[in-house]
Design an enzyme around this catalytic site. Structure first.
Site, PDB file in Angstrom:
ATOM      1  N   HIS A  72       0.845  -1.204   0.000  1.00  0.00           N
ATOM      2  CA  HIS A  72       0.000   0.000   0.000  1.00  0.00           C
ATOM      3  C   HIS A  72       0.877   1.250   0.000  1.00  0.00           C
ATOM      4  CE1 HIS A  72      -4.212  -1.526   1.254  1.00  0.00           C
ATOM      5  NE2 HIS A  72      -3.588  -2.423   0.515  1.00  0.00           N
ATOM      6  N   TYR A 201      -9.275   5.475   7.407  1.00  0.00           N
ATOM      7  CA  TYR A 201      -9.412   5.829   8.821  1.00  0.00           C
ATOM      8  C   TYR A 201     -10.466   6.934   8.880  1.00  0.00           C
ATOM      9  CZ  TYR A 201      -5.054   3.326   9.854  1.00  0.00           C
ATOM     10  OH  TYR A 201      -4.091   2.361   9.994  1.00  0.00           O
ATOM     11  N   PRO A 293      -4.326   0.648  18.596  1.00  0.00           N
ATOM     12  CA  PRO A 293      -4.032   0.178  17.232  1.00  0.00           C
ATOM     13  C   PRO A 293      -4.137   1.230  16.130  1.00  0.00           C
ATOM     14  CG  PRO A 293      -6.176  -0.598  17.955  1.00  0.00           C
ATOM     15  CD  PRO A 293      -5.565   0.078  19.123  1.00  0.00           C
ATOM     16  N   LYS A 297       0.981   0.201  14.921  1.00  0.00           N
ATOM     17  CA  LYS A 297       2.373   0.126  15.372  1.00  0.00           C
ATOM     18  C   LYS A 297       2.707  -1.088  16.256  1.00  0.00           C
ATOM     19  CE  LYS A 297       4.087   3.539  13.283  1.00  0.00           C
ATOM     20  NZ  LYS A 297       3.801   2.862  12.013  1.00  0.00           N
ATOM     21  N   TYR A 385       3.806   6.821   9.960  1.00  0.00           N
ATOM     22  CA  TYR A 385       3.000   5.651   9.591  1.00  0.00           C
ATOM     23  C   TYR A 385       3.850   4.575   8.919  1.00  0.00           C
ATOM     24  CZ  TYR A 385      -1.135   3.003   8.250  1.00  0.00           C
ATOM     25  OH  TYR A 385      -2.074   2.006   8.115  1.00  0.00           O
TER      26      TYR A 385
HETATM   27  C1  PHB Z   1      -5.921  -4.323  10.746  1.00  0.00           C
HETATM   28  O1  PHB Z   1      -5.971  -4.596   9.535  1.00  0.00           O
HETATM   29  O2  PHB Z   1      -6.258  -5.167  11.597  1.00  0.00           O
HETATM   30  C2  PHB Z   1      -5.476  -2.975  11.157  1.00  0.00           C
HETATM   31  C3  PHB Z   1      -4.989  -2.092  10.209  1.00  0.00           C
HETATM   32  C4  PHB Z   1      -4.581  -0.829  10.578  1.00  0.00           C
HETATM   33  C5  PHB Z   1      -4.649  -0.454  11.904  1.00  0.00           C
HETATM   34  C6  PHB Z   1      -5.116  -1.340  12.870  1.00  0.00           C
HETATM   35  C7  PHB Z   1      -5.527  -2.606  12.497  1.00  0.00           C
HETATM   36  O3  PHB Z   1      -4.266   0.810  12.266  1.00  0.00           O
END
Ligand code: PHB
Ligand code: APR
Length: 394
Positions: A72, A201, A293, A297, A385
């Site tokens: 990505h 997000y 989450p 990280k 990130y």
């Molecule tokens: C996930 O795919 O489980 C996931 C992806 C990004 C995040 C947290 C969890 O920031």
């Protein structure tokens, strides 16, 4: 039994450290409380930084990730009905992340360990490290009704947040830094095509939502829910309806729903213990720190701890550089605290806090607006990130 490095815990930290050490000719034994199937049943994170990808390649376990993982180059921030693209690649001079589930990383590491015949004791109970402050530490455990003793040079505590390693360090030696958030994440895994090519997000007045994925046909979605919420109160229908409400209309209209394969709630917490070493016992991954989450990280910090300890242990065994080990904690913590800050910040910016007043809300709105409207701001988000660099160990 005797080994060079005794590893407690067969999560990603323990398995990755074990594989790297094995490849470098350093003998190690892993002791795990659960069965292998149980460890593989846990659905966890899914975004790997370049540093972790490189480490998995170095460990020789990247074949499936390189074939099936999704590279990505950016992600979307959805702020009510506005969408902002964070061009990770463009803003960081070409860096990207790999979307590949922790469950798959764990499976690849377990398969590789089995293939080289390295020892793992699953279903071990009463695991206990001893004499960490001496030159002759050891670990005891019970298995199938028998008691075992594993003598070693070093002990790696890779046993997660609820493990025994951190708890066996005298409490007056440890400083704990902690923040518990007044909400959790309700996660759903479904065999439906992801709503968007990139992760989304989403910040919304009803709370945060995240659209993630595992493959072209498997999605992972999350919703912010109040602390104490019960998963039984969330039917699939309720989950999808709420997710649609929190997404920009264009995305909500594209969302494909389906039966959930897994549904669970995880609390959000920031946690760091200092120091991460007690004599010959070293803490790695979730045993030493937890991040919410939102910044993706957790798993990546486990990988950077593994990289640090592995690099040091190689120099210990080949060059006698035992002095390096005294720096383990400070080297790890410098990177950990930066990731803690970023994870806390992403969480603060994107979630709805129940006790937030009008003033705090406006400040958050304008802080986020400032960051996304400025290239410098977006670069800061992107740089964190994709993952900050690993420190060189000389
Ligand atoms: C996930 O795919 O489980 C996931 C992806 C990004 C995040 C947290 C969890 O920031
Ligand atoms: N004895 C032996 N093993 C134990 C004990 C114990 N007393 N306590 C826990 N364990 C095992 C757990 O069963 C688990 O398999 O240790 C392992 C720890 O694994 P994780 O919790 O996955 O922690 P870690 O390997 O550090 O993984 C990094 O970062 O943010 C997260 O999602 C991410 O779980 C991932 C973690």
């Amino acid at each position: 039994m005797r080994t060079q490095v005794a590893i407690i815990g067969a999560g990603p930290s323990g398995l990755l450290l074990g594989q790297l050490l094995h490849n470098a000719g350093i003998d190690n034994v892993i002791i795990e409380r659960q069965t292998g199937e149980y460890v593989l049943g846990r659905i966890r994170a899914g975004v790997l930084e370049q540093g972790m990808v490189d480490l998995l390649r170095q460990a020789g376990v990247s074949q499936r990730m390189d074939a099936e993982g999704l590279v990505h180059a950016g992600f979307e921030l959805a702020l009510d009905d506005r969408q902002v693209h964070i061009d990770l690649k463009g803003l960081t001079g070409g860096k990207t992340v790999m979307v590949y589930g922790q469950t798959e990383v764990t499976r690849d590491l377990m398969d590789a360990r089995e293939a080289v015949g390295a020892q793992t004791h699953y279903s071990a109970s009463n695991v206990q490290p001893h004499d960490m402050k001496t030159d002759t530490p050891y670990v005891t455990f019970d298995k199938e009704g028998e008691s075992w003793r594993l003598d070693c040079d070093y002990i790696a505590g890779c046993d997660g947040f609820h493990g025994v390693a951190r708890q066996s360090i005298p409490s007056d030696v440890l400083k704990i830094f902690e923040r518990v958030y007044p909400f959790g994440w309700l996660g759903v895994l479904a065999d439906t095509p992801p709503v968007n090519d990139e992760l989304v997000y989403a910040r919304h007045e009803r709370g945060f939502a995240l659209c993630s994925q595992r493959s072209a046909s498997r999605s992972r979605y999350y919703l912010q829910v109040p602390a104490g919420e019960k998963v039984e109160d969330w039917s699939d229908q309720r989950f999808w309806d709420e997710l649609k409400t929190r997404l920009p209309t264009a995305l909500a209209e594209r969302l494909v729903t389906g039966p959930s394969l897994e549904k669970s709630i995880a609390p959000l917490r920031s946690f760091v213990v200092e120091p991460m070493q007690y004599g010959r016992l070293f803490l790695l991954g979730d045993a030493a720190h937890i991040v919410p989450p939102t910044g993706a990280k957790g798993l990546n910090l486990a990988a950077s701890d593994v990289s640090t300890l592995f690099t040091m242990l190689c120099k210990v065994y080949t060059e006698g550089r035992t002095d390096l080990l005294e720096r383990y904690s400070e080297v790890c913590l410098r990177r950990i605290w930066k990731a803690e800050r970023f994870s806390w910040w992403m969480t603060s910016m994107l979630h709805r806090f129940p006790d937030s007043d009008g003033f705090s809300q406006r400040i958050t709105d304008s802080e986020l607006a400032y960051f996304v409207d400025s290239e410098a701001g977006r670069t800061t988000i992107a740089e964190n990130y994709v993952g900050l660099p690993y420190e060189a160990i000389e």
